[in-house]
Design a protein around this motif. Sequence first.
Motif, short mmCIF file in Angstrom:
data_model
loop_
_atom_site.label_atom_id
_atom_site.label_comp_id
_atom_site.label_asym_id
_atom_site.label_seq_id
_atom_site.Cartn_x
_atom_site.Cartn_y
_atom_site.Cartn_z
N ALA A 22 0.83 -1.20 0.00
CA ALA A 22 0.00 0.00 0.00
C ALA A 22 0.86 1.25 0.00
O ALA A 22 0.51 2.25 -0.66
CB ALA A 22 -0.92 0.00 1.22
N PHE A 25 1.90 2.04 -3.47
CA PHE A 25 0.75 2.57 -4.21
C PHE A 25 0.50 4.03 -3.86
O PHE A 25 0.25 4.86 -4.75
CB PHE A 25 -0.48 1.72 -3.90
CG PHE A 25 -1.75 2.26 -4.49
CD1 PHE A 25 -2.04 2.11 -5.83
CD2 PHE A 25 -2.67 2.93 -3.68
CE1 PHE A 25 -3.21 2.62 -6.38
CE2 PHE A 25 -3.84 3.44 -4.22
CZ PHE A 25 -4.11 3.29 -5.58
N VAL A 26 0.57 4.36 -2.58
CA VAL A 26 0.31 5.74 -2.14
C VAL A 26 1.36 6.70 -2.70
O VAL A 26 1.03 7.76 -3.23
CB VAL A 26 0.25 5.80 -0.60
CG1 VAL A 26 0.34 7.24 -0.11
CG2 VAL A 26 -1.03 5.15 -0.10
N GLN A 273 -7.37 -6.07 -1.49
CA GLN A 273 -6.19 -5.31 -1.91
C GLN A 273 -5.77 -5.76 -3.31
O GLN A 273 -5.67 -6.95 -3.58
CB GLN A 273 -5.04 -5.49 -0.93
CG GLN A 273 -3.84 -4.57 -1.23
CD GLN A 273 -2.75 -4.67 -0.17
OE1 GLN A 273 -2.66 -5.67 0.56
NE2 GLN A 273 -1.91 -3.65 -0.07
N GLN A 274 -5.57 -4.81 -4.19
CA GLN A 274 -5.30 -5.11 -5.58
C GLN A 274 -3.82 -5.38 -5.82
O GLN A 274 -2.97 -5.15 -4.96
CB GLN A 274 -5.77 -3.95 -6.45
CG GLN A 274 -7.24 -3.58 -6.25
CD GLN A 274 -8.19 -4.67 -6.69
OE1 GLN A 274 -8.40 -4.87 -7.88
NE2 GLN A 274 -8.81 -5.36 -5.72
N GLY A 278 -3.14 -1.01 -3.89
CA GLY A 278 -4.24 -0.19 -3.40
C GLY A 278 -5.55 -0.96 -3.35
O GLY A 278 -5.66 -2.07 -3.88
N TRP A 279 -6.53 -0.35 -2.70
CA TRP A 279 -7.88 -0.91 -2.65
C TRP A 279 -8.75 -0.25 -3.72
O TRP A 279 -8.52 0.92 -4.09
CB TRP A 279 -8.50 -0.70 -1.28
CG TRP A 279 -8.27 -1.83 -0.33
CD1 TRP A 279 -9.15 -2.81 0.00
CD2 TRP A 279 -7.06 -2.13 0.41
NE1 TRP A 279 -8.60 -3.69 0.90
CE2 TRP A 279 -7.31 -3.29 1.17
CE3 TRP A 279 -5.82 -1.52 0.51
CZ2 TRP A 279 -6.36 -3.86 2.01
CZ3 TRP A 279 -4.86 -2.08 1.34
CH2 TRP A 279 -5.13 -3.24 2.07
N ARG A 295 -8.84 6.33 -4.81
CA ARG A 295 -8.30 5.03 -4.39
C ARG A 295 -7.32 5.15 -3.22
O ARG A 295 -7.40 4.33 -2.29
CB ARG A 295 -7.66 4.30 -5.56
CG ARG A 295 -8.67 3.72 -6.55
CD ARG A 295 -7.99 2.74 -7.49
NE ARG A 295 -7.46 1.60 -6.78
CZ ARG A 295 -6.42 0.88 -7.19
NH1 ARG A 295 -5.78 1.21 -8.30
NH2 ARG A 295 -6.00 -0.16 -6.49
N PRO A 296 -6.40 6.11 -3.18
CA PRO A 296 -5.56 6.22 -1.99
C PRO A 296 -6.34 6.54 -0.73
O PRO A 296 -5.99 6.07 0.37
CB PRO A 296 -4.59 7.35 -2.36
CG PRO A 296 -4.53 7.34 -3.84
CD PRO A 296 -5.93 6.99 -4.27
N THR A 299 -7.75 3.36 0.37
CA THR A 299 -6.67 2.49 0.84
C THR A 299 -6.29 2.82 2.28
O THR A 299 -6.12 1.93 3.11
CB THR A 299 -5.46 2.63 -0.10
OG1 THR A 299 -5.82 2.15 -1.40
CG2 THR A 299 -4.25 1.86 0.42
#
Length: 314
Positions: A22, A25-26, A273-274, A278-279, A295-296, A299
């Motif tokens: 995560a 991703f962020v 969770q992808q 992220g979610w 999305r963040p 997440t």
Amino acid sequence: MAETGASRLPQKPPAHSPLARAEHFVWLTARVLEQRRFAYHFLGGGADAVETALAAYRSDDDGYGHALEPDLRGPVSQPLHTAHALRVLDSIGRCGGQRVERVCRYLTSVSTADGALPAVRPSQRGYPAAPFVPVVDDPPSELLATGPVVGLLHRNEVWNAWLFRATDFCWQAVESLEKSHPYEIEAAVAFLDSATDRPRAQANADRLGRLVREQRLAALDPGRLEAYPVAPGYAPGEHHFPHDYARTPDSLARAWFTDEEMARSLDHLADDQQEDGGWPIRWRQWAPGTALECRPMVTVEALRTLRAYGRAIG
């Protein structure tokens, strides 16, 4: 005392953990505000940095705008943006003092005749907004907009004249709920979890819990989503789960679900969770940029919920 950069040193999560994925991703996709929030909640970052990032969205009228809530674009302040700002301040322990007094002045200035909040004011007209967000000339008060704000202010022991009528509105709205939908129930829970009259809040929560189960507003078995209807106007697959109502174990909504139902819900959340870390968002996507910004946010909240229930994230 203001925090310094050395007061909370960054902490790297274990490689390949849900938190590490995560984090990647962020840093790759998030706005500065969500980056700062992630750092605060999971990496030892400071609250000052979050508040500084949030200040960029504040408007001259002491509300918040500038697409803080991504589905409403443009510079104008809106109650939904301001509710989002209060959630951020609450999450870092800064929902008080002069900053919130200024917010209450804004809330007073935009309230309807009954003292509560509309979701979107007509000043949004002329700026991009999600097609599922109506912009009308004389918007009504809504529990969806008012409940979370009133709940957060009570939670942080903020006392302001605006709260009296707004609280009365929330009680009346909650106690008259019969046929509802998930987002409205979530707003009711946000109010009830912090309402000062705890016996009254408990009684209303018990009734709403029965309503949620009777109207099948929570997907209790994520493996059989076809058995649970999606509310009218929602996107295909926009289901709501027990953890959406009871975001922490101490929420009144936690009693609505058995231990097994909550465990399945949290398993589903963790598994959602992808590959990119992220979610996903479940509501209707109407523009690529807004989906990327949302999305963040989702997440960060997914990780906070999992951690609140003691789930290992990294």
